[in-house]
Design a protein around this motif. Sequence first.
Motif, mmCIF file in Angstrom:
data_model
loop_
_atom_site.group_PDB
_atom_site.id
_atom_site.type_symbol
_atom_site.label_atom_id
_atom_site.label_comp_id
_atom_site.label_asym_id
_atom_site.label_seq_id
_atom_site.Cartn_x
_atom_site.Cartn_y
_atom_site.Cartn_z
ATOM 1 N N TYR A 1 -73.232 -11.916 20.213
ATOM 2 C CA TYR A 1 -74.166 -10.728 20.949
ATOM 3 C C TYR A 1 -74.214 -9.139 19.514
ATOM 4 N N ILE A 2 -72.913 -8.903 19.886
ATOM 5 C CA ILE A 2 -72.699 -7.747 18.667
ATOM 6 C C ILE A 2 -72.524 -8.208 17.153
ATOM 7 N N SER A 3 -72.280 -9.236 16.890
ATOM 8 C CA SER A 3 -72.390 -9.152 15.695
ATOM 9 C C SER A 3 -74.249 -10.136 14.417
ATOM 10 N N ARG A 4 -74.845 -10.324 15.820
ATOM 11 C CA ARG A 4 -76.983 -9.340 15.764
ATOM 12 C C ARG A 4 -76.935 -8.734 15.447
ATOM 13 N N TYR A 5 -76.315 -6.977 15.179
ATOM 14 C CA TYR A 5 -76.213 -6.341 15.020
ATOM 15 C C TYR A 5 -76.658 -6.047 13.708
ATOM 16 N N PHE A 6 -75.578 -7.115 13.030
ATOM 17 C CA PHE A 6 -75.061 -6.925 11.639
ATOM 18 C C PHE A 6 -75.649 -8.239 10.873
ATOM 19 N N SER A 7 -76.457 -9.221 11.026
ATOM 20 C CA SER A 7 -76.982 -10.365 10.264
ATOM 21 C C SER A 7 -77.877 -9.956 10.222
ATOM 22 N N ASN A 8 -78.771 -10.789 8.820
ATOM 23 C CA ASN A 8 -79.612 -10.627 7.783
ATOM 24 C C ASN A 8 -80.345 -9.625 8.614
ATOM 25 N N LYS A 9 -81.494 -8.863 7.601
ATOM 26 C CA LYS A 9 -82.394 -8.621 8.160
ATOM 27 C C LYS A 9 -83.216 -9.178 9.092
ATOM 28 N N ASN A 10 -83.717 -10.293 8.638
ATOM 29 C CA ASN A 10 -85.127 -11.303 9.584
ATOM 30 C C ASN A 10 -84.193 -11.558 10.687
ATOM 31 N N GLN A 11 -82.913 -10.609 11.506
ATOM 32 C CA GLN A 11 -82.551 -11.637 12.403
ATOM 33 C C GLN A 11 -81.708 -10.619 12.927
ATOM 34 N N MET A 12 -81.725 -9.274 12.140
ATOM 35 C CA MET A 12 -80.857 -8.339 12.603
ATOM 36 C C MET A 12 -81.979 -7.723 14.112
ATOM 37 N N ARG A 13 -81.229 -7.278 15.795
ATOM 38 C CA ARG A 13 -81.541 -7.005 16.273
ATOM 39 C C ARG A 13 -80.716 -5.218 16.188
ATOM 40 N N ASN A 14 -81.596 -3.940 16.762
ATOM 41 C CA ASN A 14 -81.261 -2.835 16.735
ATOM 42 C C ASN A 14 -80.721 -2.525 18.006
ATOM 43 N N ILE A 15 -79.770 -1.514 18.294
ATOM 44 C CA ILE A 15 -78.825 -1.230 19.190
ATOM 45 C C ILE A 15 -79.692 -0.347 20.232
ATOM 46 N N GLY A 16 -79.855 -0.663 21.340
ATOM 47 C CA GLY A 16 -80.590 0.152 22.387
ATOM 48 C C GLY A 16 -79.867 1.084 22.934
ATOM 49 N N SER A 17 -81.209 1.825 23.452
ATOM 50 C CA SER A 17 -80.388 3.457 24.142
ATOM 51 C C SER A 17 -78.899 3.094 25.075
ATOM 52 N N THR A 18 -79.601 1.852 25.817
ATOM 53 C CA THR A 18 -78.431 1.268 27.068
ATOM 54 C C THR A 18 -77.487 1.186 26.474
ATOM 55 N N THR A 19 -77.145 0.115 25.278
ATOM 56 C CA THR A 19 -76.338 -0.276 24.881
ATOM 57 C C THR A 19 -75.149 1.094 24.308
ATOM 58 N N ALA A 20 -75.411 1.350 23.854
ATOM 59 C CA ALA A 20 -75.206 2.620 22.405
ATOM 60 C C ALA A 20 -74.499 3.637 24.007
ATOM 61 N N ARG A 21 -74.862 3.984 24.532
ATOM 62 C CA ARG A 21 -74.443 5.034 25.910
ATOM 63 C C ARG A 21 -73.236 3.952 26.091
ATOM 64 N N THR A 22 -73.910 2.742 26.573
ATOM 65 C CA THR A 22 -71.820 2.272 27.425
ATOM 66 C C THR A 22 -70.746 1.538 26.375
ATOM 67 N N ILE A 23 -71.931 2.228 24.834
ATOM 68 C CA ILE A 23 -70.432 1.493 24.068
ATOM 69 C C ILE A 23 -69.572 2.954 23.623
ATOM 70 N N GLU A 24 -70.423 3.945 23.894
ATOM 71 C CA GLU A 24 -69.882 5.494 23.948
ATOM 72 C C GLU A 24 -68.817 5.561 24.502
ATOM 73 N N GLN A 25 -69.459 5.248 26.143
ATOM 74 C CA GLN A 25 -68.828 5.282 27.222
ATOM 75 C C GLN A 25 -67.242 5.072 26.722
ATOM 76 N N ARG A 26 -67.319 3.188 26.884
ATOM 77 C CA ARG A 26 -65.542 2.545 26.557
ATOM 78 C C ARG A 26 -64.854 3.144 25.550
ATOM 79 N N LEU A 27 -65.548 3.554 24.782
ATOM 80 C CA LEU A 27 -64.936 4.721 23.301
ATOM 81 C C LEU A 27 -64.421 5.915 23.793
#
Length: 138
Positions: free
Chosen positions: A51-77
């Motif tokens: 799931y996380i690796s998709r944020y860094f995959s090649n440009k055609n398959q790359m996912r953006n980090i949404g606001s909910t995920t960004a806030r979750t990452i910030e909270q965990r860290l």
Amino acid sequence: MALTNLITPAVPLPSMEISQIRRHNLRRIIDEEFNGNLAEFSRFIGKDPSYISRYFSNKNQMRNIGSTTARTIEQRLKKPHGWLDQAHGAVREDSDTTYHTLPKDAQNLAAAWQALPKAYREVLKEVIDTLLKTTRKR
């Protein structure tokens, strides 16, 4: 002072998209806080590494980090709310967002290089050129 403390403080980069800033910051977190280990980071935040690796995959398959995920990452860290949305340090607009990292030694050298005055950089360039020429002659 640690070399990583010499990196330029956060600067606003209005021309960068939020997706690029978040991706850069996430890559930086993985590199600096998890020694580049994406699987370890994924376990820490409770997500599958694929799931996380998709944020860094090649440009055609790359996912953006949404606001909910960004806030979750910030909270965990234990990062401040919105930390992932702000540029921290020097980020080039044209930087490649595919996930690949330099070894920690190279990152530390780059940070130290940025902190040096221009005159010192010129001297070091000459030393490096001399070393490379000597090495090539062998």
